[in-house]
Write a protein that holds these residues in place. Structure first.
Motif, PDB file in Angstrom:
ATOM      1  N   GLU A  16      47.696  11.585  20.049  1.00  0.00           N
ATOM      2  CA  GLU A  16      48.029  12.154  21.368  1.00  0.00           C
ATOM      3  C   GLU A  16      48.898  13.412  21.243  1.00  0.00           C
ATOM      4  N   TYR A  17      49.525  13.607  20.075  1.00  0.00           N
ATOM      5  CA  TYR A  17      50.367  14.800  19.879  1.00  0.00           C
ATOM      6  C   TYR A  17      49.676  15.884  19.062  1.00  0.00           C
ATOM      7  N   THR A  20      49.634  19.759  20.042  1.00  0.00           N
ATOM      8  CA  THR A  20      50.632  20.071  21.080  1.00  0.00           C
ATOM      9  C   THR A  20      51.556  21.154  20.502  1.00  0.00           C
ATOM     10  N   ARG A  21      52.275  21.825  21.387  1.00  0.00           N
ATOM     11  CA  ARG A  21      53.135  22.933  20.950  1.00  0.00           C
ATOM     12  C   ARG A  21      54.161  22.481  19.913  1.00  0.00           C
ATOM     13  N   GLY A 149      58.587  18.377  28.652  1.00  0.00           N
ATOM     14  CA  GLY A 149      57.172  18.256  28.996  1.00  0.00           C
ATOM     15  C   GLY A 149      56.336  19.373  28.391  1.00  0.00           C
ATOM     16  N   TYR A 150      56.912  20.559  28.333  1.00  0.00           N
ATOM     17  CA  TYR A 150      56.212  21.743  27.820  1.00  0.00           C
ATOM     18  C   TYR A 150      55.862  21.600  26.337  1.00  0.00           C
ATOM     19  N   THR A 153      52.980  19.078  25.383  1.00  0.00           N
ATOM     20  CA  THR A 153      51.612  19.256  25.896  1.00  0.00           C
ATOM     21  C   THR A 153      50.892  20.335  25.092  1.00  0.00           C
ATOM     22  N   LYS A 154      49.576  20.326  25.229  1.00  0.00           N
ATOM     23  CA  LYS A 154      48.761  21.329  24.544  1.00  0.00           C
ATOM     24  C   LYS A 154      48.843  22.644  25.319  1.00  0.00           C
TER      25      LYS A 154
END
Length: 194
Positions: A16-17, A20-21, A149-150, A153-154
Motif C-alpha cells: 500500500e506504500y 508513495t512520496r 497525508g501528503y 499518498t502517491k
C-alpha cells in the motif's frame, strides 16, 4: 571526504506504500539494486531488505528498513554494529518536502527537518548527524497539517515522473557519491531539474 559504505533508502513497508512520496528513498535503492543486478533479500537481523554490491570497485551494503519510517534507526544501527560501519560512512536517501519534485540534493550532516526516519536514525546513532543525505524532492502540500497525508499518498503521474527522473539522474552519480567526490556531484546534480 570519507567514502560511503552503507546506502540506506527510507520508506514504509507493504504494497500500500509502494510508489508513495515517502518511499522515494526506498525506490532509489530498488533501482540501484536492479541496475547492479543485486538481489535484495529480507535480513531479519537488520530488520530490512539487504544486499551487497560493488560500486566503483568498492563493496557497499544496501538497506531498505522494513520497520515503519519512524523506526528506521534500529535497522541502520543493527547493520552498523554488525559490519562496523561508522556514521560518516552512511548515505541515507530520503524524500524531501523542501525541494520540488524533479530535484535532488546531496549534503552531509544537519538536522532532521521534521523527517521521522532521519530523526530516528540520528537518535539511534547516539545523536550523530555526520552521515550523508541524498534528498529527493517531493514538494510540500502548503500547510504543516497536510504533510502526513501528503507523504503517504502517491503523487499524480506528472509529479511522479519528475520524482522518478530525479532518482534516475541521482543514480548516474552513484560511483562518485560512494567514492566521496561530493563537490563534483553537487555542481551538476544540484542544477538538474526534471
Amino acid at each position: 571526504m570519507a567514502s560511503f559504505k552503507l546506502l540506506v533508502g527510507l520508506g514504509n513497508p507493504g504494497t500500500e506504500y509502494d510508489n508513495t512520496r515517502h518511499n522515494a528513498g526506498a525506490q532509489y535503492i530498488k533501482a540501484l539494486a536492479q541496475q547492479s543486478q543485486c538481489l535484495l533479500r529480507y535480513e531479519k537481523k537488520f530488520s530490512g531488505e539487504f544486499g551487497k554490491v560493488s560500486i566503483g570497485g568498492k563493496e557497499c551494503f544496501l538497506l531498505i528498513p522494513t520497520t515503519y519510517m519512524n523506526l528506521s534507526g534500529s535497522a541502520v544501527q543493527a547493520l552498523c554494529q554488525f559490519y562496523k560501519v561508522l556514521p560518516q560512512e552512511i548515505l541515507v536517501i530520503h524524500d524531501e518536502l523542501d525541494l520540488p519534485p524533479g530535484t535532488a540534493k546531496l549534503k552531509v550532516g544537519g538536522g532532521h527537518g521534521g523527517h521521522n526516519g532521519l530523526k530516528d536514525i540520528i537518535s539511534k546513532l547516539g545523536n550523530n548527524r555526520d552521515f550523508g543525505r541524498l534528498r529527493i524532492g517531493i514538494g510540500h502540500p502548503g500547510h504543516a497539517s497536510k504533510v502526513a497525508g501528503y507523504v503517504l499518498t502517491k503523487a499524480p503521474s506528472t509529479e511522479f515522473l519528475k520524482i522518478e527522473h530525479a532518482i534516475d539522474e541521482s543514480l548516474r552519480y552513484t560511483d562518485d557519491i560512494v567514492a566521496g567526490n561530493l563537490n563534483n556531484v553537487m555542481n551538476t546534480l544540484h542544477s538538474f531539474k526534471a
